[in-house]
Design an enzyme around this catalytic site. Structure first.
Site, PDB file in Angstrom:
ATOM      1  CG  HIS A  57      -1.993   1.034   1.181  1.00 40.76           C
ATOM      2  ND1 HIS A  57      -2.983   1.030   0.223  1.00 40.76           N
ATOM      3  CD2 HIS A  57      -2.243   2.126   1.958  1.00 40.76           C
ATOM      4  CE1 HIS A  57      -3.804   2.053   0.426  1.00 40.76           C
ATOM      5  NE2 HIS A  57      -3.376   2.736   1.469  1.00 40.76           N
ATOM      6  NE  ARG A  84     -10.107  13.834   4.760  1.00 38.12           N
ATOM      7  CZ  ARG A  84     -11.381  13.501   4.515  1.00 38.12           C
ATOM      8  NH1 ARG A  84     -11.672  12.315   4.015  1.00 38.12           N
ATOM      9  NH2 ARG A  84     -12.361  14.325   4.794  1.00 38.12           N
ATOM     10  CE1 TYR A 123      -4.497   9.089  -2.486  1.00 37.66           C
ATOM     11  CE2 TYR A 123      -6.710   9.798  -1.941  1.00 37.66           C
ATOM     12  CZ  TYR A 123      -5.383   9.689  -1.612  1.00 37.66           C
ATOM     13  OH  TYR A 123      -4.943  10.178  -0.417  1.00 37.66           O
ATOM     14  CG  HIS A 210     -10.651   6.203  -1.310  1.00 41.75           C
ATOM     15  ND1 HIS A 210     -11.187   6.461  -0.067  1.00 41.75           N
ATOM     16  CD2 HIS A 210      -9.384   6.694  -1.276  1.00 41.75           C
ATOM     17  CE1 HIS A 210     -10.286   7.101   0.670  1.00 41.75           C
ATOM     18  NE2 HIS A 210      -9.189   7.242  -0.038  1.00 41.75           N
ATOM     19  NE  ARG A 213     -13.286   7.354   5.164  1.00 44.74           N
ATOM     20  CZ  ARG A 213     -12.139   7.807   4.687  1.00 44.74           C
ATOM     21  NH1 ARG A 213     -12.065   8.999   4.153  1.00 44.74           N
ATOM     22  NH2 ARG A 213     -11.053   7.058   4.722  1.00 44.74           N
ATOM     23  CG  HIS A 235      -8.198   3.332   2.223  1.00 45.55           C
ATOM     24  ND1 HIS A 235      -8.257   4.320   1.274  1.00 45.55           N
ATOM     25  CD2 HIS A 235      -6.882   3.147   2.471  1.00 45.55           C
ATOM     26  CE1 HIS A 235      -7.035   4.715   0.965  1.00 45.55           C
ATOM     27  NE2 HIS A 235      -6.177   4.019   1.672  1.00 45.55           N
ATOM     28  CG  HIS A 272      -5.475   1.753   6.971  1.00 47.88           C
ATOM     29  ND1 HIS A 272      -4.148   1.767   7.333  1.00 47.88           N
ATOM     30  CD2 HIS A 272      -5.610   2.631   5.948  1.00 47.88           C
ATOM     31  CE1 HIS A 272      -3.510   2.621   6.543  1.00 47.88           C
ATOM     32  NE2 HIS A 272      -4.362   3.152   5.702  1.00 47.88           N
ATOM     33  CG  ASP A 323      -1.046   4.558   4.196  1.00 47.81           C
ATOM     34  OD1 ASP A 323      -1.472   5.057   3.139  1.00 47.81           O
ATOM     35  OD2 ASP A 323      -1.708   4.587   5.251  1.00 47.81           O
TER      36      ASP A 323
HETATM   37 ZN    ZN Z   1      -4.088   4.620   2.102  1.00 44.36          ZN
END
Ligand code: ZN
Length: 457
Positions: A57, A84, A123, A210, A213, A235, A272, A323
């Site tokens: 990842h 984020r 992404y 993704h 969410r 995720h 995760h 990640d």
């Molecule tokens: Zn990630």
């Protein structure tokens, strides 16, 4: 080419005087042990040879943010969500050139850390204001181009990202660079597939919704039918806030909802798996899917601790990924996973078994889980598998007088990735003497990109 090793970790265990012959297709043509005379005929002779795992990842561009997110935000606590926001702002400065330069650098660091391959959860698809590029797949192509430069074995995972939450709110700000719908995604996937096909034969394409969410359930139901033989990554349960959001919208927790709705099997890699109930953990452990763990990033973001001890006892499969790429370090990734279990349980050697030391168990898991998640025929020094290999520096003071699993324990718990001397990815000898063969050019490209990005912050 032929590699000869004084000691090598084979599927049957440690062996001495091992010759490994690699074919032009990057696969292992033969493995012979007890071949003391093989040294004279070898192209490369090493002391300690291991299979090299895949990194399951990565978001390559986030490497450029490393070191910029260690201040407190305005609230009482800094959280994943404030991190984020910074990531979204930072993203605005990236052009295709910087995406490629940063990705090549990150992949080079992965190789130098001992990873032979990487799954890029890619992404960033659109321009900074959210407008698609004329070539929908241009940034995916840049990731593939980076892997041509670095030589890493690429599993390219174009990401589907449609909405900003379970209430289907539209994407805002930096998120607009990720925006896809099914038509746009089909175009990205097609372009990415062509780019992957132009790479060496070990490169793969996968699918990556993704998260719950960002992907409406109808779109997810559609996506899982696309390219049904390809790896599928998502995720799943990184943050308690995300678990609560899924529960509020569906009445179920993320893993619970997924297993009730989809046939989760060994093509799935769930990234995760931090917040799982016992039932969710058991369902995952017996499904064949891989738990994609990113212990350094999960520590950095304050996510929580995966229940590795119980999961492995139930027969689960796991692998590790870098990640956010705040720090790319294979040995530290594995050490952090074990130490998180020790801190929680107040025990030592939590992931060790009666037969295998901690380092050996962690390394074996990373090999199996990494190969499965990447859809890559690798993870063992075995005839027919891709020659993903690494050699440790037997001259290191950390390894003095050691043999067998003690070598892995000393590397993972006492040493660091400077012990990685040579790495082959599908037979490509990319790290030699601890240094990537194209480091100077790749590093210069990264420095240039970083200077430009810092100006736009
Ligand atoms: Zn990630």
């Amino acid at each position: 080419m032929r590699i000869w090793a004084t000691a090598a970790l084979l599927e049957s265990g440690w062996a001495r005087d091992v010759s490994v012959e690699i074919g032009a297709d990057g696969r292992i043509a033969s493995v012979a042990q007890g071949d003391a005379g093989g040294r004279a005929r070898a192209d490369a002779a090493v002391e300690v040879l291991l299979p090299a795992p895949g990194n399951l990842h990565s978001h390559a561009f986030q490497r450029a943010m490393a070191g910029l997110s260690e201040r407190r935000g305005p609230g009482t606590h800094d959280t994943f969500w404030t991190w984020r926001d910074l990531m979204y702002r930072f993203l605005a400065g990236f052009t295709p050139e910087e995406i490629e330069a940063v990705a090549a650098f990150v992949q080079m660091e992965m190789l130098e850390a001992g990873y032979a391959a990487s799954a890029e959860f890619h992404y960033v698809h659109n321009q900074a204001d959210g407008t698609p590029y004329d070539d929908a797949a241009i940034l995916a192509r840049r990731i593939a181009a980076a892997s041509e430069t670095s030589g890493i074995g690429l599993t390219l995972l174009p990401v589907y990202y449609e909405v900003g939450g379970l209430d289907a709110r539209p994407l805002a700000g930096g998120q607009r660079r990720f925006r896809t719908d099914l038509d746009h995604y089909a175009a990205i996937l097609e372009g990415a597939e062509a780019a992957v096909r132009a790479l060496p034969g070990d490169a793969r394409l996968g699918i990556a919704p993704h998260s719950l969410r960002a992907v409406p359930s109808a779109a997810l139901a559609e996506l899982v039918t696309w390219r049904p033989d390809a790896p599928l990554h998502m995720h799943i349960a990184e943050q308690t806030g995300e678990v609560e959001e899924v529960r509020a919208a569906t009445g179920k927790r993320p893993v619970e909802w997924l297993f009730d709705t989809h046939a989760v099997d060994d093509r799935w890699c769930l990234i995760h798996c931090t917040h799982l109930t016992e039932d969710e953990r058991r369902a995952l452990a017996t499904s064949g899917a891989v738990a994609g763990l990113c212990p350094i990033t999960e520590s950095s973001l304050g996510d929580g601790i995966f229940d590795g001890a119980a999961y492995l006892a139930e027969g689960g499969t796991l692998g590790v990924g870098s990640d956010s790429n705040i720090r790319i370090a294979l040995s530290e990734e594995l050490r952090t996973l074990e130490y998180s279990q020790r801190l929680r349980d107040r025990h030592r050697a939590v992931l060790a078994t009666a037969e295998r030391s901690c380092g050996r168990r962690l390394y074996d898991e990373a090999l199996v889980g990494g190969a499965r998640a990447l859809g890559r025929d690798s993870g063992a020094i075995r005839q027919g598998a891709f020659a993903d290999l690494l050699a440790l520096d037997a001259g290191s003071v950390h390894l003095e007088g050691l043999a067998g699993d003690d070598l892995l324990d000393a590397w993972i718990f006492a040493g660091d990735d400077t012990l990685v001397r040579d790495v082959w990815s599908a037979g490509r000898h990319l790290v030699q003497g601890g240094r990537h063969v194209r480091r100077d050019a790749i590093e210069a490209g990264y420095r240039k990109a970083m200077r430009k990005l810092k100006e736009t912050l």
